[in-house]
Motif scaffolding. Structure first.
Motif, PDB file in Angstrom:
ATOM      1  N   ALA A  97       0.835  -1.205   0.000  1.00  0.00           N
ATOM      2  CA  ALA A  97       0.000   0.000   0.000  1.00  0.00           C
ATOM      3  C   ALA A  97       0.872   1.258   0.000  1.00  0.00           C
ATOM      4  O   ALA A  97       1.950   1.284   0.594  1.00  0.00           O
ATOM      5  N   ALA A  98       0.384   2.294  -0.666  1.00  0.00           N
ATOM      6  CA  ALA A  98       1.100   3.570  -0.682  1.00  0.00           C
ATOM      7  C   ALA A  98       0.840   4.343   0.602  1.00  0.00           C
ATOM      8  O   ALA A  98       1.555   5.286   0.930  1.00  0.00           O
ATOM      9  N   GLY A  99      -0.210   3.927   1.324  1.00  0.00           N
ATOM     10  CA  GLY A  99      -0.512   4.626   2.563  1.00  0.00           C
ATOM     11  C   GLY A  99      -1.796   4.163   3.207  1.00  0.00           C
ATOM     12  O   GLY A  99      -2.513   3.311   2.666  1.00  0.00           O
ATOM     13  N   PHE A 100      -2.062   4.725   4.378  1.00  0.00           N
ATOM     14  CA  PHE A 100      -3.290   4.448   5.127  1.00  0.00           C
ATOM     15  C   PHE A 100      -3.829   5.788   5.580  1.00  0.00           C
ATOM     16  O   PHE A 100      -3.189   6.484   6.377  1.00  0.00           O
ATOM     17  N   VAL A 101      -4.996   6.160   5.057  1.00  0.00           N
ATOM     18  CA  VAL A 101      -5.544   7.495   5.299  1.00  0.00           C
ATOM     19  C   VAL A 101      -6.826   7.423   6.124  1.00  0.00           C
ATOM     20  O   VAL A 101      -7.831   6.878   5.665  1.00  0.00           O
ATOM     21  N   PRO A 102      -6.827   7.951   7.342  1.00  0.00           N
ATOM     22  CA  PRO A 102      -8.050   7.962   8.152  1.00  0.00           C
ATOM     23  C   PRO A 102      -9.086   8.912   7.546  1.00  0.00           C
ATOM     24  O   PRO A 102      -8.734   9.974   7.025  1.00  0.00           O
ATOM     25  N   LYS A 103     -10.363   8.540   7.636  1.00  0.00           N
ATOM     26  CA  LYS A 103     -11.414   9.406   7.109  1.00  0.00           C
ATOM     27  C   LYS A 103     -11.580  10.667   7.960  1.00  0.00           C
ATOM     28  O   LYS A 103     -12.219  11.623   7.540  1.00  0.00           O
ATOM     29  N   THR A 104     -10.982  10.657   9.132  1.00  0.00           N
ATOM     30  CA  THR A 104     -11.062  11.817  10.025  1.00  0.00           C
ATOM     31  C   THR A 104     -10.001  12.871   9.700  1.00  0.00           C
ATOM     32  O   THR A 104      -9.970  13.925  10.326  1.00  0.00           O
ATOM     33  N   LEU A 105      -9.154  12.582   8.731  1.00  0.00           N
ATOM     34  CA  LEU A 105      -8.077  13.512   8.381  1.00  0.00           C
ATOM     35  C   LEU A 105      -8.667  14.819   7.830  1.00  0.00           C
ATOM     36  O   LEU A 105      -9.577  14.784   6.995  1.00  0.00           O
ATOM     37  N   PRO A 106      -8.195  15.969   8.278  1.00  0.00           N
ATOM     38  CA  PRO A 106      -8.689  17.245   7.750  1.00  0.00           C
ATOM     39  C   PRO A 106      -8.480  17.326   6.240  1.00  0.00           C
ATOM     40  O   PRO A 106      -7.544  16.725   5.704  1.00  0.00           O
ATOM     41  N   ALA A 107      -9.347  18.082   5.562  1.00  0.00           N
ATOM     42  CA  ALA A 107      -9.311  18.157   4.099  1.00  0.00           C
ATOM     43  C   ALA A 107      -7.932  18.532   3.553  1.00  0.00           C
ATOM     44  O   ALA A 107      -7.424  17.903   2.622  1.00  0.00           O
ATOM     45  N   LYS A 108      -7.321  19.557   4.142  1.00  0.00           N
ATOM     46  CA  LYS A 108      -6.010  20.002   3.657  1.00  0.00           C
ATOM     47  C   LYS A 108      -4.962  18.908   3.828  1.00  0.00           C
ATOM     48  O   LYS A 108      -4.124  18.678   2.947  1.00  0.00           O
ATOM     49  N   SER A 109      -5.014  18.217   4.957  1.00  0.00           N
ATOM     50  CA  SER A 109      -4.059  17.129   5.212  1.00  0.00           C
ATOM     51  C   SER A 109      -4.282  15.969   4.258  1.00  0.00           C
ATOM     52  O   SER A 109      -3.327  15.320   3.813  1.00  0.00           O
ATOM     53  N   LEU A 110      -5.562  15.705   3.905  1.00  0.00           N
ATOM     54  CA  LEU A 110      -5.885  14.638   2.958  1.00  0.00           C
ATOM     55  C   LEU A 110      -5.263  14.929   1.602  1.00  0.00           C
ATOM     56  O   LEU A 110      -4.636  14.052   0.988  1.00  0.00           O
ATOM     57  N   VAL A 111      -5.425  16.148   1.141  1.00  0.00           N
ATOM     58  CA  VAL A 111      -4.855  16.534  -0.156  1.00  0.00           C
ATOM     59  C   VAL A 111      -3.333  16.437  -0.119  1.00  0.00           C
ATOM     60  O   VAL A 111      -2.699  15.951  -1.059  1.00  0.00           O
ATOM     61  N   ASN A 112      -2.734  16.884   0.970  1.00  0.00           N
ATOM     62  CA  ASN A 112      -1.280  16.790   1.104  1.00  0.00           C
ATOM     63  C   ASN A 112      -0.818  15.336   1.106  1.00  0.00           C
ATOM     64  O   ASN A 112       0.213  14.994   0.511  1.00  0.00           O
ATOM     65  N   ALA A 113      -1.592  14.474   1.769  1.00  0.00           N
ATOM     66  CA  ALA A 113      -1.257  13.046   1.807  1.00  0.00           C
ATOM     67  C   ALA A 113      -1.314  12.450   0.411  1.00  0.00           C
ATOM     68  O   ALA A 113      -0.459  11.638   0.018  1.00  0.00           O
ATOM     69  N   ILE A 114      -2.322  12.836  -0.374  1.00  0.00           N
ATOM     70  CA  ILE A 114      -2.463  12.340  -1.741  1.00  0.00           C
ATOM     71  C   ILE A 114      -1.262  12.756  -2.585  1.00  0.00           C
ATOM     72  O   ILE A 114      -0.667  11.943  -3.298  1.00  0.00           O
ATOM     73  N   ARG A 115      -0.895  14.023  -2.495  1.00  0.00           N
ATOM     74  CA  ARG A 115       0.259  14.496  -3.273  1.00  0.00           C
ATOM     75  C   ARG A 115       1.540  13.771  -2.840  1.00  0.00           C
ATOM     76  O   ARG A 115       2.387  13.443  -3.668  1.00  0.00           O
ATOM     77  N   PHE A 116       1.660  13.525  -1.556  1.00  0.00           N
ATOM     78  CA  PHE A 116       2.814  12.820  -0.995  1.00  0.00           C
ATOM     79  C   PHE A 116       2.906  11.410  -1.574  1.00  0.00           C
ATOM     80  O   PHE A 116       3.975  10.967  -2.012  1.00  0.00           O
ATOM     81  N   MET A 117       1.775  10.704  -1.604  1.00  0.00           N
ATOM     82  CA  MET A 117       1.763   9.321  -2.104  1.00  0.00           C
ATOM     83  C   MET A 117       1.982   9.252  -3.604  1.00  0.00           C
ATOM     84  O   MET A 117       2.680   8.369  -4.101  1.00  0.00           O
ATOM     85  N   VAL A 118       1.392  10.201  -4.344  1.00  0.00           N
ATOM     86  CA  VAL A 118       1.587  10.239  -5.791  1.00  0.00           C
ATOM     87  C   VAL A 118       3.063  10.474  -6.121  1.00  0.00           C
ATOM     88  O   VAL A 118       3.578   9.977  -7.123  1.00  0.00           O
ATOM     89  N   ALA A 119       3.750  11.199  -5.246  1.00  0.00           N
ATOM     90  CA  ALA A 119       5.173  11.484  -5.448  1.00  0.00           C
ATOM     91  C   ALA A 119       6.052  10.261  -5.179  1.00  0.00           C
ATOM     92  O   ALA A 119       7.268  10.303  -5.371  1.00  0.00           O
ATOM     93  N   GLY A 120       5.425   9.154  -4.739  1.00  0.00           N
ATOM     94  CA  GLY A 120       6.174   7.924  -4.531  1.00  0.00           C
ATOM     95  C   GLY A 120       6.485   7.581  -3.096  1.00  0.00           C
ATOM     96  O   GLY A 120       7.159   6.582  -2.820  1.00  0.00           O
ATOM     97  N   GLU A 121       5.988   8.396  -2.166  1.00  0.00           N
ATOM     98  CA  GLU A 121       6.240   8.155  -0.745  1.00  0.00           C
ATOM     99  C   GLU A 121       5.081   7.369  -0.120  1.00  0.00           C
ATOM    100  O   GLU A 121       3.996   7.266  -0.685  1.00  0.00           O
ATOM    101  N   GLN A 122       5.343   6.829   1.072  1.00  0.00           N
ATOM    102  CA  GLN A 122       4.296   6.143   1.827  1.00  0.00           C
ATOM    103  C   GLN A 122       3.773   7.080   2.912  1.00  0.00           C
ATOM    104  O   GLN A 122       4.564   7.767   3.561  1.00  0.00           O
ATOM    105  N   PHE A 123       2.452   7.097   3.077  1.00  0.00           N
ATOM    106  CA  PHE A 123       1.861   7.979   4.079  1.00  0.00           C
ATOM    107  C   PHE A 123       1.096   7.184   5.125  1.00  0.00           C
ATOM    108  O   PHE A 123       0.212   6.384   4.809  1.00  0.00           O
TER     109      PHE A 123
END
Length: 205
Positions: A97-123
């Motif tokens: 998995a590229a990451g594990f994202v809680p549904k409770t994550l704030p919107a801005k943090s969710l978007v940042n997590a997505i960009r982080f994972m797309v860049a090849g990192e694990q979140f």
């Protein structure tokens, strides 16, 4: 950037789409179950990331994650969930998995997590990572190995070849061979069969 969102809760799915597309530069496709996600991957190309609801129809725990990770598209895949059962986070990362994202994550943090994972990192959120690390660190073998070596060891325990483990973890085969060599030395194994037996007898996986 193009994201596939698979979640069976209509309201939450629509909210996620609104948050993500509102950030700009990200387009989304949304479906309501695992079958829909696999169909979308077959029908369309160019996805940078797939977000899978851990509890939606068809997932069967981590089996659904494994199916999407193994999909011929080679797209990065992350779990999104309202809960994080002990051990699920670590196992999800171990199967690629590229990451594990809680549904409770704030919107801005969710978007940042997505960009982080797309860049090849694990979140993984820091609190979940700490919990998983604390649970794993209780075993003497786990204390000897890095997180990546533990992921490789789980692949060995499942009887996978180096090539399969490399694909699951998005790493090169020579890198896997190096991790295998290091973990052999650390746990006192002479070959992959012995390493797998040591891991199973220890109850690590």
């Amino acid at each position: 950037m193009k994201i596939l969102i698979a979640d069976d809760h209509d309201l939450l799915r629509d909210t996620l789409v609104a948050f993500i597309e509102g950030a700009g530069g990200i387009s989304t496709v949304s479906v309501s179950d695992l079958a829909g996600a696999l169909t979308a991957l077959d029908a369309q190309s160019g996805f940078d990331l797939v977000l899978l609801d851990y509890n939606m129809p068809g997932m069967h725990g981590l089996e659904g994650l494994k199916r999407v990770v193994a999909h011929h598209s080679g797209v990065r895949v992350a779990l999104i969930s309202g809960e994080a059962p002990r051990g699920v986070v670590q196992k999800a990362m171990a199967v690629g998995a590229a990451g594990f994202v809680p549904k409770t994550l704030p919107a801005k943090s969710l978007v940042n997590a997505i960009r982080f994972m797309v860049a090849g990192e694990q979140f993984v959120p820091a609190d979940l990572m700490s919990e998983a690390a604390e649970a794993g660190a209780q075993h003497p073998i786990a204390q000897k190995l890095t997180n990546r070596e533990m992921q490789v060891l789980e692949g060995l325990a499942e009887g996978k070849a180096n090539k399969e483990i490399a694909r699951d973890l998005n790493l090169s085969e020579p890198t896997i061979k190096l991790h295998v060599k290091n973990l052999y030395r650390k746990i006192g194994a002479g070959n992959r069969t012995q390493a797998a037996l040591i891991a199973r007898e220890a109850g690590l996986f």
